[in-house]
Design a protein around this motif. Structure first.
Motif, mmCIF file in Angstrom:
data_model
loop_
_atom_site.group_PDB
_atom_site.id
_atom_site.type_symbol
_atom_site.label_atom_id
_atom_site.label_comp_id
_atom_site.label_asym_id
_atom_site.label_seq_id
_atom_site.Cartn_x
_atom_site.Cartn_y
_atom_site.Cartn_z
ATOM 1 N N SER A 23 -8.690 3.748 -7.198
ATOM 2 C CA SER A 23 -8.107 2.879 -8.215
ATOM 3 C C SER A 23 -7.088 3.654 -9.036
ATOM 4 O O SER A 23 -6.980 4.871 -8.927
ATOM 5 C CB SER A 23 -9.204 2.311 -9.130
ATOM 6 N N ARG A 24 -6.354 2.943 -9.848
ATOM 7 C CA ARG A 24 -5.412 3.570 -10.775
ATOM 8 C C ARG A 24 -5.931 3.390 -12.196
ATOM 9 O O ARG A 24 -6.687 2.458 -12.487
ATOM 10 C CB ARG A 24 -4.009 2.974 -10.624
ATOM 11 N N VAL A 25 -5.506 4.280 -13.084
ATOM 12 C CA VAL A 25 -5.958 4.248 -14.477
ATOM 13 C C VAL A 25 -4.888 3.598 -15.342
ATOM 14 O O VAL A 25 -3.703 3.953 -15.277
ATOM 15 C CB VAL A 25 -6.259 5.664 -15.003
ATOM 16 N N ILE A 26 -5.313 2.635 -16.148
ATOM 17 C CA ILE A 26 -4.438 1.947 -17.100
ATOM 18 C C ILE A 26 -4.908 2.314 -18.509
ATOM 19 O O ILE A 26 -6.099 2.265 -18.810
ATOM 20 C CB ILE A 26 -4.499 0.421 -16.900
ATOM 21 N N ALA A 27 -3.979 2.706 -19.358
ATOM 22 C CA ALA A 27 -4.295 3.098 -20.731
ATOM 23 C C ALA A 27 -4.665 1.877 -21.575
ATOM 24 O O ALA A 27 -4.420 0.734 -21.171
ATOM 25 C CB ALA A 27 -3.100 3.834 -21.336
ATOM 26 N N PRO A 28 -5.250 2.072 -22.755
ATOM 27 C CA PRO A 28 -5.657 0.939 -23.605
ATOM 28 C C PRO A 28 -4.547 -0.062 -23.914
ATOM 29 O O PRO A 28 -4.811 -1.267 -24.026
ATOM 30 C CB PRO A 28 -6.144 1.633 -24.876
ATOM 31 N N LEU A 29 -3.303 0.403 -24.025
ATOM 32 C CA LEU A 29 -2.178 -0.508 -24.274
ATOM 33 C C LEU A 29 -1.534 -0.974 -22.978
ATOM 34 O O LEU A 29 -0.388 -1.437 -22.976
ATOM 35 C CB LEU A 29 -1.147 0.154 -25.191
ATOM 36 N N ALA B 14 -11.310 2.560 -23.836
ATOM 37 C CA ALA B 14 -10.777 3.905 -23.634
ATOM 38 C C ALA B 14 -9.841 3.951 -22.437
ATOM 39 O O ALA B 14 -8.861 4.695 -22.433
ATOM 40 C CB ALA B 14 -11.912 4.898 -23.443
ATOM 41 N N ALA B 15 -10.155 3.168 -21.406
ATOM 42 C CA ALA B 15 -9.321 3.124 -20.203
ATOM 43 C C ALA B 15 -9.747 1.945 -19.348
ATOM 44 O O ALA B 15 -10.840 1.389 -19.529
ATOM 45 C CB ALA B 15 -9.435 4.421 -19.411
ATOM 46 N N VAL B 16 -8.875 1.563 -18.423
ATOM 47 C CA VAL B 16 -9.182 0.531 -17.440
ATOM 48 C C VAL B 16 -8.862 1.101 -16.065
ATOM 49 O O VAL B 16 -7.815 1.741 -15.886
ATOM 50 C CB VAL B 16 -8.345 -0.745 -17.683
ATOM 51 N N THR B 17 -9.773 0.929 -15.112
ATOM 52 C CA THR B 17 -9.464 1.307 -13.743
ATOM 53 C C THR B 17 -9.273 0.039 -12.925
ATOM 54 O O THR B 17 -10.045 -0.909 -13.049
ATOM 55 C CB THR B 17 -10.578 2.176 -13.125
ATOM 56 N N SER B 18 -8.221 0.030 -12.105
ATOM 57 C CA SER B 18 -7.842 -1.174 -11.376
ATOM 58 C C SER B 18 -7.459 -0.824 -9.947
ATOM 59 O O SER B 18 -6.696 0.115 -9.698
ATOM 60 C CB SER B 18 -6.655 -1.844 -12.082
ATOM 61 N N GLY B 19 -8.006 -1.577 -8.967
ATOM 62 C CA GLY B 19 -7.696 -1.326 -7.565
ATOM 63 C C GLY B 19 -7.852 -2.578 -6.729
ATOM 64 O O GLY B 19 -8.109 -3.666 -7.245
ATOM 65 N N ARG B 20 -7.702 -2.451 -5.415
ATOM 66 C CA ARG B 20 -7.806 -3.605 -4.529
ATOM 67 C C ARG B 20 -9.240 -4.099 -4.398
ATOM 68 O O ARG B 20 -9.498 -5.303 -4.331
ATOM 69 C CB ARG B 20 -7.260 -3.244 -3.144
#
Length: 339
Positions: free
Chosen positions: A227-233, A145-151
């Motif tokens: 963190s930032r949110v990355i969509a499924p694609l 559904a989503a990916v959260t990515s951060g340091r």
């Protein structure tokens, strides 16, 4: 008269229906009483008993219902029926939003004549990320559904769902506008990227950052972007927002042209859809603006609902809009944390 029933309240599972006349509250007749007085009678301590005497439309005999009072959080999901289409208006994502959606979906899918679902996220400023993910799980069989990515490694998370589509593949249209933000954008992006819904409206706000709140010794609060949110694609929500397959923010004439293009088997906004899904973090401001100008952020209007009905009522149009979302061809490295 009962005008609505809160999906989070004790009356939801009782024998109370909208349209019922309230004849008495705890044996006190409502005849001649004002709405304010009756409302005050309905209030009381949590878990205390409440006895209602009700008369349902078309019935000649009243019935009695006994409830236990409870603290009820504000509703965030409101359902409307428009012929064979159900509209769910989601105003925010609170701790009970996904459960509210589940209850309304369960009720709506009992209708064998149901042809489609419209999820209205216009003006929805977001809320609890997990609730957006859980809401997506109600309409997706499986996937990210989503990916959260951060340091910080603890901020990295792949929000995968494996629930089961409650609608069994029913056509879904999602309405968004320039105020749609955060968790609402996560839901719209998840359904669009999985080709589960057609997004209609304008570019959304583009609020794709997750924040955590730290309590300070002086009782103040410190908001920290986590963190930032990355969509499924694999494209970033922050700044870019969700690009709708069908744009309605350029005026009625342009919207009509977009529908005529759909009728011919093509998507007028295809270039912007392709560009937005190909975008990768970090994006420059000029790149963001170049993509978003294809469907500028704007307030929603009545035309949005009309376009959503048109797509649901024309399966070929709907399929064309769904197919406009590109395949997932990004490498797995796109899911890793940003530096």
């Amino acid at each position: 008269m009962v005008s609505a029933i809160n999906a989070n309240g004790p009356a939801w599972t009782s024998e109370i229906d909208t349209g019922d006349r309230v004849l008495a509250v705890n044996s006190q007749s409502t005849t001649g009483q004002s709405a304010a007085t009756v409302t005050e009678w309905l209030r009381g301590p949590e878990d205390s008993a409440l006895m209602l005497r009700l008369l349902s439309p078309g019935q000649r005999r009243a019935h009695t219902v006994t409830l236990r009072r409870a603290k009820v959080p504000p509703e965030t999901v409101f359902a409307f029926v428009s012929g064979p289409i159900v509209v769910l208006r989601v105003t925010a994502f609170s701790s009970d939003t996904a459960e509210e959606m589940s209850q309304y979906l369960d009720q709506a899918t009992q209708d064998k004549n149901l042809r489609g679902l419209i999820i209205d996220l216009r003006g929805n400023r977001g809320g609890v990320l997990q609730q957006a993910v859980t809401a997506a799980a109600l309409l997706l069989d499986h996937g990210v559904a989503a990916v959260t990515s951060g340091r910080d490694p603890q901020s990295n998370h792949i929000w995968a769902v494996q629930g089961g589509d409650m609608t069994n593949g029913l056509p879904i249209a999602v309405l968004v506008d320039g105020r749609t933000a955060s968790a609402a954008e996560i839901l719209a992006a998840a359904l669009a990227d999985h080709r589960r819904a057609v997004v209609i409206g304008s570019a959304t706000l583009g609020k794709g950052l997750v924040q955590t709140v730290a309590q300070l010794p002086d009782e103040g609060e410190l908001f920290v972007t986590w963190s930032r949110v990355i969509a499924p694609l694999h494209w970033p929500l922050q700044g870019l927002g969700v690009m709708p397959q069908v744009c309605t923010s350029l005026g009625e004439a342009d919207t009509n042209r977009a529908l005529h293009t759909l009728a011919s088997g093509r998507l007028a906004n295809q270039a912007a859809i392709t560009a937005s899904r190909a975008a990768r973090y970090p994006l420059t401001v000029p790149n963001i603006l170049a993509i978003r100008k294809a469907c500028p952020a704007a307030l929603g209007n009545d035309r949005d609902i009309s376009v959503a009905r048109d797509l649901i009522n024309h399966p070929a149009w709907y399929k064309t809009a769904i197919a406009a979302i590109p395949d997932d061809a990004a490498p797995a490295a796109q899911l890793s944390a940003a530096p």
